[in-house]
Design a protein around this motif. Structure first.
Motif, PDB file in Angstrom:
ATOM      1  N   ALA A   1       0.817  -1.219   0.000  1.00  0.00           N
ATOM      2  CA  ALA A   1       0.000   0.000   0.000  1.00  0.00           C
ATOM      3  C   ALA A   1       0.849   1.267   0.000  1.00  0.00           C
ATOM      4  O   ALA A   1       0.534   2.241  -0.684  1.00  0.00           O
ATOM      5  CB  ALA A   1      -0.941  -0.001   1.202  1.00  0.00           C
ATOM      6  N   ASN A   2       1.944   1.257   0.764  1.00  0.00           N
ATOM      7  CA  ASN A   2       2.748   2.478   0.870  1.00  0.00           C
ATOM      8  C   ASN A   2       4.229   2.263   0.547  1.00  0.00           C
ATOM      9  O   ASN A   2       5.021   3.192   0.642  1.00  0.00           O
ATOM     10  CB  ASN A   2       2.622   3.076   2.272  1.00  0.00           C
ATOM     11  CG  ASN A   2       3.025   2.090   3.369  1.00  0.00           C
ATOM     12  OD1 ASN A   2       3.725   1.105   3.122  1.00  0.00           O
ATOM     13  ND2 ASN A   2       2.568   2.352   4.590  1.00  0.00           N
TER      14      ASN A   2
ATOM     15  N   MET B   1       9.652  -4.540  10.906  1.00  0.00           N
ATOM     16  CA  MET B   1      10.248  -3.219  10.772  1.00  0.00           C
ATOM     17  C   MET B   1       9.208  -2.103  10.792  1.00  0.00           C
ATOM     18  O   MET B   1       9.533  -0.946  10.508  1.00  0.00           O
ATOM     19  CB  MET B   1      11.041  -3.154   9.455  1.00  0.00           C
ATOM     20  CG  MET B   1      12.119  -4.205   9.314  1.00  0.00           C
ATOM     21  SD  MET B   1      13.468  -4.014  10.505  1.00  0.00           S
ATOM     22  CE  MET B   1      14.137  -2.436   9.986  1.00  0.00           C
ATOM     23  N   ASP B   2       7.957  -2.423  11.106  1.00  0.00           N
ATOM     24  CA  ASP B   2       6.874  -1.436  11.009  1.00  0.00           C
ATOM     25  C   ASP B   2       6.524  -0.784  12.341  1.00  0.00           C
ATOM     26  O   ASP B   2       5.497  -0.125  12.470  1.00  0.00           O
ATOM     27  CB  ASP B   2       5.623  -2.081  10.406  1.00  0.00           C
ATOM     28  CG  ASP B   2       5.134  -3.289  11.208  1.00  0.00           C
ATOM     29  OD1 ASP B   2       5.832  -3.692  12.172  1.00  0.00           O
ATOM     30  OD2 ASP B   2       4.069  -3.837  10.876  1.00  0.00           O
ATOM     31  N   GLY B   3       7.373  -0.973  13.353  1.00  0.00           N
ATOM     32  CA  GLY B   3       7.151  -0.299  14.625  1.00  0.00           C
ATOM     33  C   GLY B   3       6.161  -0.967  15.548  1.00  0.00           C
ATOM     34  O   GLY B   3       5.800  -0.395  16.585  1.00  0.00           O
ATOM     35  N   ARG B   4       5.717  -2.179  15.248  1.00  0.00           N
ATOM     36  CA  ARG B   4       4.756  -2.865  16.106  1.00  0.00           C
ATOM     37  C   ARG B   4       5.391  -3.235  17.448  1.00  0.00           C
ATOM     38  O   ARG B   4       6.595  -3.476  17.521  1.00  0.00           O
ATOM     39  CB  ARG B   4       4.201  -4.114  15.418  1.00  0.00           C
ATOM     40  CG  ARG B   4       5.208  -5.223  15.207  1.00  0.00           C
ATOM     41  CD  ARG B   4       4.578  -6.398  14.466  1.00  0.00           C
ATOM     42  NE  ARG B   4       4.099  -6.005  13.149  1.00  0.00           N
ATOM     43  CZ  ARG B   4       3.327  -6.759  12.389  1.00  0.00           C
ATOM     44  NH1 ARG B   4       2.939  -7.968  12.828  1.00  0.00           N
ATOM     45  NH2 ARG B   4       2.938  -6.344  11.201  1.00  0.00           N
ATOM     46  N   PRO B   5       4.609  -3.288  18.521  1.00  0.00           N
ATOM     47  CA  PRO B   5       5.166  -3.637  19.840  1.00  0.00           C
ATOM     48  C   PRO B   5       5.382  -5.138  19.973  1.00  0.00           C
ATOM     49  O   PRO B   5       4.837  -5.930  19.198  1.00  0.00           O
ATOM     50  CB  PRO B   5       4.085  -3.156  20.803  1.00  0.00           C
ATOM     51  CG  PRO B   5       2.810  -3.304  20.013  1.00  0.00           C
ATOM     52  CD  PRO B   5       3.175  -2.946  18.584  1.00  0.00           C
TER      53      PRO B   5
END
Length: 291
Positions: free
Chosen positions: A105-106, A127-131
């Protein structure tokens, strides 16, 4: 008036330039990497000696646990097809494949997957900042990993690991272990630095490094594994040594003419000055055939 109208444009250009700089800082680690066994080759390929705990910051609990280990444990069906946990996998044999996965999507980097040939060790570095998951979430051999870039360096944090090992002679770790890694690329060479922390069995963090070289041999064969009964045993029998009964623990010291104390591990055995402390200590006497 013209200068006033230029401000939004200059601001937009600055934001685009900053984003571009951040993007360039993300080093491309994709490809197939062959391990370079220039560090700890004997330990990593033929395997470590029984009783060799030197250079590792282990406590008394882990030392006692390792003393009870018997190599015949690996012949049991439940131990035959275990993959290396991620706290050890990068020190094992087999090529490493690293693959970036992007959000369609991005087009932002979603995760980096790693695949090591031996026992098909597959791992996801988000790598998407998830906890990280809550403490009660399941633990796995590869754990749960999140990554970020510090300049050109990939920094990875891993939790939720199963109890694994740091040396293949009984030196295991608990499922409270965590790992922090750094991946650094120098052209066609990759340096992997990792730090392991375990409040149960380590008195301080353990830091190791591994080297890899880019290879054109990108083929990665499947690794099917089927457990079989190699050694018939009575039901419930598990190879082990009771405290004080393992007669093999001093063989490594005798083979290399070392004081036994120096092979028993502990944070101090990793320091150069430790050699001065033990140089005056007598090595164990070699056994004769008559014994």
């Amino acid at each position: 008036m013209i200068r006033h109208n230029l401000r939004p444009l200059l601001l937009a250009l600055a934001l685009v330039a900053g984003a571009a700089t951040a993007g360039f800082a993300q080093t491309d680690f994709s490809g197939t990497w062959a391990p370079i066994f220039h560090e700890d080759q004997v330990e990593r390929i033929p395997g470590p000696d029984v009783g060799d705990y030197a250079g590792l910051p282990i406590n008394d609990a882990l030392r006692l646990k390792a003393d009870s280990w018997d190599a015949s444990l690996l012949t049991m069906p439940e131990h035959q097809c275990k993959p290396h946990p991620s706290i050890y996998g990068f020190r094992g044999v087999g090529n490493l494949r690293m693959t970036p996965v992007f959000n369609e999507a991005n087009q932002q980097l979603l995760k980096i997957t790693t695949h090591i040939f031996w026992q098909e060790q597959r791992r996801e570095i988000w790598m998407d900042g998830r906890p990280h998951p809550p403490e009660y979430a399941p633990h796995t051999w590869q754990g749960f990993s999140t990554g970020r870039f510090e300049g050109a360096v990939l920094v990875v944090r891993t939790t939720h690991l199963k109890a694994g090992w740091i040396r293949r002679n009984g030196l295991t770790l608990s499922d409270e272990v965590t790992m922090t890694e750094r991946f650094i690329r120098h052209g066609d060479y990759l340096t992997h630095i990792y730090m392991i922390e375990d409040p149960r069995y380590l008195t301080e963090p353990l830091i190791k490094t591994n080297g890899f070289a880019m290879t054109n041999n990108v083929a990665m064969q499947p690794y099917p594994c089927e457990a079989v009964i190699e050694v018939p045993r009575a039901k419930g029998e598990v190879p082990h040594h009771l405290p004080g009964t393992n007669t093999f623990l001093e063989e490594y010291a005798k083979k290399h003419n070392l004081p036994v104390e120096a092979t028993r591990g502990g944070a101090e055995t990793a320091l150069p000055e430790y050699m001065k402390r033990t140089s005056a200590a007598p090595a164990p006497a070699a056994r004769t055939g008559a014994e």
